[in-house]
Enzyme design. Structure first.
Site, PDB file in Angstrom:
ATOM      1  N   ARG A 107      45.497  40.189  35.376  1.00 23.60           N
ATOM      2  CA  ARG A 107      44.716  40.987  36.311  1.00 23.60           C
ATOM      3  C   ARG A 107      45.410  41.045  37.664  1.00 23.60           C
ATOM      4  O   ARG A 107      46.074  40.126  38.086  1.00 23.60           O
ATOM      5  CB  ARG A 107      43.320  40.354  36.440  1.00 23.60           C
ATOM      6  CG  ARG A 107      42.331  41.171  37.246  1.00 23.60           C
ATOM      7  CD  ARG A 107      40.925  40.614  37.031  1.00 23.60           C
ATOM      8  NE  ARG A 107      39.957  41.258  37.905  1.00 23.60           N
ATOM      9  CZ  ARG A 107      39.571  40.770  39.076  1.00 23.60           C
ATOM     10  NH1 ARG A 107      40.081  39.623  39.515  1.00 23.60           N
ATOM     11  NH2 ARG A 107      38.681  41.403  39.811  1.00 23.60           N
ATOM     12  N   LYS A 172      42.283  27.189  32.324  1.00 20.53           N
ATOM     13  CA  LYS A 172      42.347  28.494  31.677  1.00 20.53           C
ATOM     14  C   LYS A 172      42.899  28.374  30.262  1.00 20.53           C
ATOM     15  O   LYS A 172      43.969  27.815  30.041  1.00 20.53           O
ATOM     16  CB  LYS A 172      43.228  29.445  32.499  1.00 20.53           C
ATOM     17  CG  LYS A 172      43.232  30.881  31.972  1.00 20.53           C
ATOM     18  CD  LYS A 172      43.841  31.831  32.977  1.00 20.53           C
ATOM     19  CE  LYS A 172      43.845  33.268  32.482  1.00 20.53           C
ATOM     20  NZ  LYS A 172      44.299  34.217  33.504  1.00 20.53           N
ATOM     21  N   ARG A 306      34.938  26.082  44.572  1.00 20.24           N
ATOM     22  CA  ARG A 306      35.195  25.174  45.689  1.00 20.24           C
ATOM     23  C   ARG A 306      34.756  23.764  45.323  1.00 20.24           C
ATOM     24  O   ARG A 306      33.827  23.563  44.516  1.00 20.24           O
ATOM     25  CB  ARG A 306      34.403  25.613  46.936  1.00 20.24           C
ATOM     26  CG  ARG A 306      34.885  26.903  47.563  1.00 20.24           C
ATOM     27  CD  ARG A 306      34.258  27.079  48.953  1.00 20.24           C
ATOM     28  NE  ARG A 306      32.809  27.194  48.876  1.00 20.24           N
ATOM     29  CZ  ARG A 306      31.943  26.286  49.320  1.00 20.24           C
ATOM     30  NH1 ARG A 306      32.371  25.142  49.838  1.00 20.24           N
ATOM     31  NH2 ARG A 306      30.641  26.490  49.241  1.00 20.24           N
TER      32      ARG A 306
END
Length: 308
Positions: A107, A172, A306
């Site tokens: 992306r 991922k 975060r």
């Protein structure tokens, strides 16, 4: 292990030529180890992609629909290859696979690292009679299908990170890139690209925390062709539902795997960075983030989790 001299005899090459070929395969990321005094061996079994083997793993009805499964040794990217095919009139549900991508894309133009034998690089062309407006949420629906396919293959702890990542343990595992073309008001098409980490070399730098199917599978690692067959099956099923009912048909399944919901996130949007708490997605698949008393909706942005 197989000695260099044995390989040379079998292939009708010199040992120097064999060594050059091995060096070339290693440069592409192939897991070839040299064992002192013994020769060469693969660090793990590598099953070559095979269109016939993939078709044999599909049910008969889907086999009739997926008539065009092309397996390439090397392309720039499977998405780019299918975009070219779409412009040239390729049929609906054409599939493109490659052992190696020389210019794999993620992306926002990011590079997708594409080592030989370690991943699956898969793209599918879907044609739509209508326009591009109803395609909102398609990448999330594809994410649900991909998660289900990996679960079919024994993967555990799968999550979906908006808008296009499949994750496990915060790392991922796979990515999705949807690229649309055609007429805005229709007809149009989408190329759905999927990259799956099957077994990554320990020293591979992907630029972000990553994991692979071999690490998270409960039981034996599935063969690559079975992984592709399950992805194709789940994705076509999902596309049929998406055409009929849109993203709404996937909202609950997405929410059950939403890796961001309720977590502190940083959203990098066109107007800068914004910290908040992710609150799932709306009916179109856009990300909802609470910034204090304000609930914002993002159709396109980079999102990172975060530290609490």
């Amino acid at each position: 292990a197989v000695s260099g001299s044995d390989l040379a005899a079998r292939l009708g090459l010199t040992r120097t030529a064999v060594w050059k070929q091995i060096r070339g395969l290693r440069a592409l990321g192939a897991p070839v180890d040299a064992v002192a005094g013994l020769g060469y061996r693969l660090a793990w079994p590598c099953e070559a992609l095979d269109a016939g083997a993939i078709r044999a793993l599909l049910d008969p009805a889907l086999r009739r629909r997926l008539r065009n499964i092309a397996v390439h040794w090397q392309v720039d990217s499977t998405n780019t290859e299918l975009l070219r095919g779409a412009a040239a009139g390729a049929r609906d549900l054409s599939v493109c696979l490659a052992e190696v991508q020389s210019a794999g894309r993620g992306r926002r133009g990011r590079t997708w690292i594409s080592p030989l034998g370690a991943n699956v690089y898969f793209s599918l062309l879907k044609r739509f009679d209508g326009g591009m407006g109803p395609l909102s949420g398609l990448s999330l629906a594809a994410g649900v299908a991909l998660a289900q396919a990996l679960e079919d293959c024994g993967a555990a702890g799968i999550g979906l990170k908006w808008p296009n990542d499949v994750v496990a343990d915060g790392r991922k595992l796979a990515g999705i890139l949807v690229e649309a073309g055609g007429e805005f008001l229709g007809p149009c098409f989408a190329v759905i690209g999927i990259g799956i980490n099957l077994r990554l070399p320990d020293d591979l730098d992907t630029g972000q925390p990553a994991t692979d199917l071999a690490r998270i599978c409960v039981g034996a690692m599935p063969p690559r062709n079975r992984v592709v067959a399950r992805v194709a099956t789940r994705l076509v099923e999902a596309l049929d539902r998406f055409v009929a009912d849109g993203f709404g048909a996937f909202a609950n399944a997405y929410a059950a795997r939403d890796a961001l919901a309720g977590r502190p996130v940083r959203v990098q949007a066109t107007d800068g960075a914004h910290d908040g708490i992710a609150e799932g997605v709306d009916e179109r698949g856009a990300l909802r983030v609470r910034h204090g008393a304000t609930l914002a909706v993002y159709d396109s942005a980079d999102v990172s989790v975060r530290a609490a």
